[in-house]
Motif scaffolding. Structure first.
Motif: not given
Length: 213
Positions: A119-132
């Motif tokens: 019922d509630f989603v907010e931005p997290a304090d981080g991100g993801i980088v994927i190198i494939s």
């Protein structure tokens, strides 16, 4: 599509193609299905067989991706993936750039993350980088990699600003099946065991609907 040109479909600028699909089993953790709705749009969904033994530990993934070529060796894409674990949701919205051919390519994905509940989603304090990447060695063999970089203090499992999970392996494939054999060294700094090697095994079956090109 056949397994001779299987792509890291979630994290590259290549798509499955309209009417093409695969079923994949990654360890015992995830059973996943992906399908190409159009030549530029893929969807995927998965869950774990482990929930049969522990139904209260609900687990699943949902994702979608749009991608298109913009030059002979360049592709761009964008998409989203969401992980559901019990009542927690972790989602990412990402962009993708891929250079190369189906046999030999390198992709960089970068995304922002969101965390919350149903019922509630907010931005997290981080991100993801994927190198494939994928590097075909022969008729039935390719080298593959998928390296995850978690960025953000308080977002990484260790509390560091950056946490890296590299993965490398080999893909053995035939007309419709592929097997991935790899190693995931979990790097945990300032611990008694700084590197924990985890074997990675995955199986994929590729198929196409009668109307597929």
């Amino acid at each position: 599509i056949c397994c001779s040109d299987l792509r890291l479909a979630s994290f590259s600028g290549f798509t499955l193609g309209a009417g093409h699909a695969y079923v994949s089993q990654k360890e015992l953790l995830l059973t996943e299905v992906a399908y190409g709705i159009t030549d530029f749009w893929d969807v995927q969904a998965g869950s774990s067989l482990l929930i049969l033994a522990a139904p209260e530990a609900a687990f699943g993934v949902l994702g979608t991706k749009f991608a298109t070529p913009v030059a002979p060796l360049w592709r761009i894409g964008a998409g989203t993936q969401a992980l559901f674990a019990s009542d927690i949701i972790l989602a990412a919205v990402f962009g993708t750039v891929t250079f190369g051919t189906e046999d030999k390519h390198l992709s960089i994905n970068a995304g922002t993350t969101f965390i919350g509940h149903a019922d509630f989603v907010e931005p997290a304090d981080g991100g993801i980088v994927i190198i494939s990447g994928n590097y075909r060695l022969g008729a039935r063999t390719a080298l593959i990699m998928e390296n995850w970089v978690f960025v953000g203090e308080g977002f990484t499992p260790t509390g560091d600003d950056v946490w890296i999970v590299p993965t490398a392996g080999v893909r053995l494939f035939g007309p419709n099946f592929a097997t991935d054999l790899g190693l995931v060294p979990i790097i945990v700094a300032d611990s008694g065991v700084p590197v924990i090697p985890i074997p990675w095994v995955g199986f994929t079956y590729n198929f196409a609907m009668p109307y597929a090109k």
